[in-house]
Write an enzyme that holds these catalytic residues in place. Structure first.
Site, PDB file in Angstrom:
ATOM      1  N   LYS A 114      10.793 -23.321  42.938  1.00 16.87           N
ATOM      2  CA  LYS A 114       9.880 -22.961  41.843  1.00 16.87           C
ATOM      3  C   LYS A 114      10.503 -21.614  41.286  1.00 16.87           C
ATOM      4  CE  LYS A 114       5.178 -20.967  41.269  1.00 16.87           C
ATOM      5  NZ  LYS A 114       3.814 -20.922  41.543  1.00 16.87           N
ATOM      6  N   ASP A 136       4.258 -14.904  36.625  1.00 15.77           N
ATOM      7  CA  ASP A 136       3.106 -15.808  36.648  1.00 15.77           C
ATOM      8  C   ASP A 136       1.846 -15.134  36.153  1.00 15.77           C
ATOM      9  OD1 ASP A 136       0.940 -17.730  36.906  1.00 15.77           O
ATOM     10  OD2 ASP A 136       1.163 -17.678  39.056  1.00 15.77           O
ATOM     11  N   LYS A 141      -4.999 -14.289  35.273  1.00 18.67           N
ATOM     12  CA  LYS A 141      -5.109 -13.724  36.710  1.00 18.67           C
ATOM     13  C   LYS A 141      -5.592 -12.275  36.291  1.00 18.67           C
ATOM     14  CE  LYS A 141      -1.247 -15.606  39.198  1.00 18.67           C
ATOM     15  NZ  LYS A 141      -1.783 -16.491  40.139  1.00 18.67           N
ATOM     16  N   ASP A 199      -3.079 -21.837  35.826  1.00 16.72           N
ATOM     17  CA  ASP A 199      -2.366 -21.077  36.609  1.00 16.72           C
ATOM     18  C   ASP A 199      -2.147 -21.855  37.991  1.00 16.72           C
ATOM     19  OD1 ASP A 199      -1.826 -18.870  37.855  1.00 16.72           O
ATOM     20  OD2 ASP A 199      -3.975 -18.281  38.649  1.00 16.72           O
ATOM     21  N   GLU A 243       0.610 -23.754  37.964  1.00 19.77           N
ATOM     22  CA  GLU A 243       1.584 -24.030  36.916  1.00 19.77           C
ATOM     23  C   GLU A 243       3.089 -24.392  37.834  1.00 19.77           C
ATOM     24  OE1 GLU A 243       1.006 -21.135  37.971  1.00 19.77           O
ATOM     25  OE2 GLU A 243       3.058 -20.546  38.709  1.00 19.77           O
ATOM     26  N   ARG A 292       3.435 -26.459  40.399  1.00 23.43           N
ATOM     27  CA  ARG A 292       3.233 -27.755  40.594  1.00 23.43           C
ATOM     28  C   ARG A 292       3.614 -28.470  39.299  1.00 23.43           C
ATOM     29  NH1 ARG A 292      -2.697 -27.873  42.645  1.00 23.43           N
ATOM     30  NH2 ARG A 292      -2.417 -25.686  43.034  1.00 23.43           N
TER      31      ARG A 292
HETATM   32  N1  BES Z   1       2.081 -18.145  41.996  1.00 21.96           N
HETATM   33  C1  BES Z   1       0.862 -18.479  42.432  1.00 21.96           C
HETATM   34  C2  BES Z   1       0.529 -18.501  44.107  1.00 21.96           C
HETATM   35  C3  BES Z   1       0.635 -17.216  44.762  1.00 21.96           C
HETATM   36  C4  BES Z   1      -0.406 -16.403  44.793  1.00 21.96           C
HETATM   37  C5  BES Z   1       2.024 -16.642  45.020  1.00 21.96           C
HETATM   38  C6  BES Z   1      -0.287 -15.190  45.286  1.00 21.96           C
HETATM   39  C7  BES Z   1       2.221 -15.347  45.452  1.00 21.96           C
HETATM   40  C8  BES Z   1       0.943 -14.549  45.824  1.00 21.96           C
HETATM   41  C9  BES Z   1       0.302 -19.949  41.808  1.00 21.96           C
HETATM   42  O1  BES Z   1       0.832 -20.262  40.727  1.00 21.96           O
HETATM   43  C10 BES Z   1      -0.933 -19.783  41.613  1.00 21.96           C
HETATM   44  O2  BES Z   1      -1.480 -19.092  40.712  1.00 21.96           O
HETATM   45  N2  BES Z   1      -1.791 -20.638  42.510  1.00 21.96           N
HETATM   46  C11 BES Z   1      -3.423 -20.803  42.229  1.00 21.96           C
HETATM   47  C12 BES Z   1      -3.567 -22.386  42.196  1.00 21.96           C
HETATM   48  C13 BES Z   1      -5.083 -22.477  41.787  1.00 21.96           C
HETATM   49  C14 BES Z   1      -5.113 -22.086  40.300  1.00 21.96           C
HETATM   50  C15 BES Z   1      -5.479 -23.888  42.004  1.00 21.96           C
HETATM   51  C16 BES Z   1      -3.801 -20.026  43.334  1.00 21.96           C
HETATM   52  O3  BES Z   1      -3.238 -19.877  44.536  1.00 21.96           O
HETATM   53  O4  BES Z   1      -4.829 -19.212  42.977  1.00 21.96           O
HETATM   54 ZN    ZN Z   2       2.831 -19.280  40.183  1.00 19.09          ZN
HETATM   55 MN    MN Z   3      -0.375 -19.579  38.931  1.00 17.11          MN
END
Ligand code: BES
Ligand code: ZN
Ligand code: MN
Length: 476
Positions: free
Chosen positions: A243, A248, A255, A325, A327, A329
């Protein structure tokens, strides 16, 4: 900045060295090299005074006369002497030597490579601007017949440091184009050709997920492919997918600041893939390995994708984007589908800072592996244990697959509502849809990709988790 410490190998430390480190074990038996044996205190009394236990990370400093100067001998504990203990011991030694020009270390018995890794990673720093490095400039390793092990430890540590450097770089510099250039440079130096798809090529060839995630940013997305061909191939072909979200923000599903400010490391998985591909030749890996890094910046703007947009992935599957968010996947789906359709791998492993949910489940010390194949999962877990990148296998719970149903597309990128929960598991189930029928494993490294402490082999920020694990797995 890469590790700034240079290393050298010697038979024994010079007798006039000002800083010498000497190992001792749980029986409090130090390996006193000639010339430093005449400590100004009896060793038994010294250990008694400091209540030494011989634990890894324990250090006793002894001032010694060096002509007109005062030198120091660092007696360092090695615990039970296993690789994890030696890594910890090495990091403790180099941290105690911070700011010094040189350090001479009598190597411990056992896995010297792990000890060298600990020394070099303990010396790692990342700093931008005036170079206030405090890392020891040169370390001399004293031992016999250790060249190969020292070399291996150095290759592994420098690969980890590269992954950390890439992930620690601010996203104002680290655009997808920048990442592709760094990948090209680094791989080029190690005889690994690189191919990069620009946004037009991505659109033309149907990489709808990478295009959609990248379309809100002024920095366009890239897909980076690195192709390692071994000199003496074993016939196997592995594809690694990383990835590569260079920042992000969450996109329109924005976020909050607290969660956003760590997201320059959201390409940590991609950084691992680049670092691994660059180290394969030096480690003599005989498996053919293709690395894919799906790089995009997830931003908000008038051109950003919207919650409710439907995208078409590589290979034609449609996905309803219910949360911009989620993204990671989306970019990985394209790369996995491409690997399955075009690259004929024997195994595919993706690595991604995919979900905050995995940090809830496993914390910051252990990474998650999901796999469609028991042997692959077992091999990865074993490699993780040996290298100090610990992994725990998580289940792909079939009953949760309805979480990803969409009323308008083949799949939804997140669950609508929270009937199923299990955010890391449902993310893995989403990826599985694109991985095809070949053995596939997914590493969710959102918890372990960053360290909150400056301690041992870790510096605050990116950890490079996964580099040693994957290199060890590929070196079997
Ligand atoms: N990059 C984040 C995951 C992440 C969170 C990595 C904290 C490192 C530290 C990912 O893209 C994300 O935002 N995931 C969301 C998914 C949700 C929207 C289903 C999450 O984990 O909140
Ligand atoms: Zn992410
Ligand atoms: Mn994200």
């Amino acid at each position: 900045m890469p590790i700034e410490t240079s290393i050298r190998i010697a038979a024994w430390p010079a007798t006039d060295a000002l800083l010498v480190a000497v190992p001792y074990d749980r029986d409090l038996a130090p390996d006193l090299a000639p010339g430093i044996a005449d400590l100004p205190f009896p060793v038994a009394g010294l250990f008694a005074e400091y209540k030494a236990k011989g634990a890894a990370g324990e250090i006793i400093e002894v001032p010694v006369a060096r002509g007109e100067d005062v030198g120091r001998v660092l007696l360092y504990g090695v615990g039970d002497g296993d690789p994890a203990a030696l890594r910890k011991a090495g990091a403790a030694v180099v941290r105690r030597a911070k700011g010094r020009e040189s350090l001479s270390v009598v190597l411990p018995a056992g896995e010297v490579a792990a000890f060298v890794e600990g020394v070099l990673l303990g010396a790692y720093t990342f700093r931008i601007g005036e170079n206030r490095t405090t890392a020891v400039a040169e370390v001399e390793f004293a031992g016999a017949g250790v060249e190969e092990q020292v070399r291996r430890g150095e290759v592994l540590a420098r690969a980890v440091a590269l992954a950390r450097d890439l992930a620690n770089m601010p996203a104002s510099v680290k655009t997808p184009i920048w990442l592709a250039e760094r990948a090209g440079e680094h791989a080029g130096e190690h005889g690994v050709p690189v191919r990069v798809w620009d946004e037009e090529e991505l659109r033309a060839e149907g990489f709808g997920g990478i295009v959609a995630v990248g379309q809100g940013s002024v920095h366009p997305p890239r897909l980076i492919q690195l192709s390692y061909e071994p000199a003496d191939p074993d016939g196997r072909h592995v594809v690694l997918v990383g990835k590569g979200i260079t920042f992000d923000s969450g996109g329109l599903s924005l976020k909050p600041t607290e969660n956003m400010k760590t997201q320059k490391t959201d390409m940590a998985g991609g950084a691992v893939v680049i670092a691994v591909l660059g180290a394969l030749r030096e480690l003599g890996v005989r498996t053919r390995v293709t690395g894919l890094v799906a790089a995009a910046e997830n931003m908000i703007s008038g051109t950003a994708q919207r919650p409710s947009d439907v995208i078409t992935h590589y290979g034609g599957r449609t996905v309803e984007v219910l949360n911009t968010d989620a993204e990671g996947r989306l970019v990985l789906a394209d790369a996995l589908a491409y690997a399955d359709a075009e690259l004929e791998p024997d195994a595919v492993v993706d690595i991604a800072t995919l979900t905050g949910a995995i940090t809830v489940a496993l914390g910051r010390g252990v990474g998650a592996v999901y796999a469609s194949d028991d042997d692959l999962a077992g091999d990865l877990v074993a490699a993780g244990g040996e290298t100090g990148d610990p992994l725990w296998r998580m289940p792909l719970i079939e009953d949760y697959t309805p979480a990803l149903e969409s009323s308008v597309a083949d799949l939804a990128n997140v669950e609508q509502g929270s009937t199923y929960g299990a955010g890391s598991i449902t993310a893995a189930l989403f990826l599985r849809e694109f991985a095809g029928k070949r053995p596939w494993a997914h590493l969710d490294i959102a918890g372990v990709g960053r360290s909150t402490v400056d301690e041992g082999i870790f510096t605050k920020g990116a950890t490079g988790y996964g580099v040693r694990l994957l290199l060890s797995w590929l070196s079997r």
